[in-house]
Write a protein that holds these residues in place. Structure first.
Motif, PDB file in Angstrom:
ATOM      1  N   MET A  84       0.851  -1.255  -0.159  1.00 36.68           N
ATOM      2  CA  MET A  84       0.798   0.142  -0.283  1.00 36.68           C
ATOM      3  C   MET A  84       0.948   1.244   0.059  1.00 36.68           C
ATOM      4  N   PHE A  85       1.945   1.279   1.280  1.00 28.72           N
ATOM      5  CA  PHE A  85       2.560   2.369   1.022  1.00 28.72           C
ATOM      6  C   PHE A  85       3.442   2.395  -0.614  1.00 28.72           C
TER       7      PHE A  85
ATOM      8  N   GLY B 185       2.140  15.096   0.840  1.00 27.45           N
ATOM      9  CA  GLY B 185       1.540  14.026   0.235  1.00 27.45           C
ATOM     10  C   GLY B 185       1.226  12.948  -0.090  1.00 27.45           C
ATOM     11  N   LEU B 186       2.493  12.293  -0.726  1.00 28.27           N
ATOM     12  CA  LEU B 186       2.581  11.229  -1.065  1.00 28.27           C
ATOM     13  C   LEU B 186       2.988  10.452   0.119  1.00 28.27           C
ATOM     14  N   PRO B 187       3.619  10.923   0.436  1.00 26.70           N
ATOM     15  CA  PRO B 187       4.359   9.754   1.719  1.00 26.70           C
ATOM     16  C   PRO B 187       3.649   9.803   2.542  1.00 26.70           C
TER      17      PRO B 187
ATOM     18  N   ALA C 262      -1.085   1.637   6.895  1.00 27.82           N
ATOM     19  CA  ALA C 262      -1.406   1.227   8.104  1.00 27.82           C
ATOM     20  C   ALA C 262      -2.655   1.123   8.553  1.00 27.82           C
ATOM     21  N   LEU C 263      -3.784   1.672   7.304  1.00 29.20           N
ATOM     22  CA  LEU C 263      -5.121   1.140   7.408  1.00 29.20           C
ATOM     23  C   LEU C 263      -4.684  -0.888   7.211  1.00 29.20           C
ATOM     24  N   GLY C 264      -4.473  -0.503   5.653  1.00 32.57           N
ATOM     25  CA  GLY C 264      -3.782  -1.816   5.011  1.00 32.57           C
ATOM     26  C   GLY C 264      -3.584  -3.146   6.413  1.00 32.57           C
ATOM     27  N   TYR C 265      -2.512  -2.931   6.940  1.00 30.16           N
ATOM     28  CA  TYR C 265      -2.008  -3.638   8.366  1.00 30.16           C
ATOM     29  C   TYR C 265      -3.042  -3.510   8.950  1.00 30.16           C
TER      30      TYR C 265
END
Length: 180
Positions: free
Chosen positions: A53-54, A145-147, A155-158
């Motif tokens: 995701m990152f 904004g990208l990082p 964090a949402l994926g984890y």
């Protein structure tokens, strides 16, 4: 259904190990095993999804190599990481970059204005050059904004993988508590 997915993922691990023990990958097998790159368990899967995701926001062909490096560093599953990068595609890139611009504008001091498409593409034509010019016009808010967006999505994926993996156990616990 979640139990079926978990069983299917656990069934992938022995097959992946067979492929790793053959050919030129066999000499890297001990290193990959220590790094948990092909473990289909809760923690490596969650870390792999977070890495994907990152790194999904990295431009173009560097997404998968970036994900492989981050998965090796975080000890995440590279299959899950590679699959997680596919949320970015030609249809979602522009909305994600606009969201990243607004996140960067929120973090940065002062007022930041999203440049209009017509200012970089006078005829309103959609081309790779016009898209590149528009992304350059987004400037510093996009770079900030990208990082930020990448960390939020990671964090949402984890958290999502952790919750989905533990959902059957939590349901069993609730059923047992109700039956008592």
């Amino acid at each position: 259904m979640l139990c079926t997915v978990r069983r299917w993922l656990r069934g992938l691990e022995p097959r992946a190990r067979v492929y790793l023990e053959r050919g030129w990958l066999s000499r890297y097998h001990p290193w990959m095993e220590r790094r948990a790159l092909f473990r289909f368990q809760r923690q490596p899967l969650a870390r792999g999804v977070a890495a994907g995701m990152f790194c999904g926001l990295i431009p173009g062909p560097l997404q998968i190599p970036g994900t492989l490096l981050v998965c090796a560093w975080l000890r995440g599953n590279i299959v899950a990481g590679g699959a997680a990068t596919f949320y970015t595609n030609p249809l979602t890139t522009v909305p994600l970059y606009v969201l990243a611009f607004y996140l960067g504008a929120l973090v940065m001091p002062g007022e930041q204005v999203l440049p209009a498409w017509g200012s970089v593409a006078p005829g309103g034509d959609l081309s790779v050059q016009a898209l590149g010019a528009w992304m350059q016009a987004l400037g510093t808010p996009l770079l900030v904004g990208l990082p930020t967006l990448g960390l939020l999505l990671a964090a949402l994926g984890y958290a999502t993988v952790q919750l989905l993996w533990l959902a059957p156990a939590l349901q069993r616990k609730r059923r047992l508590a109700r039956s008592r």
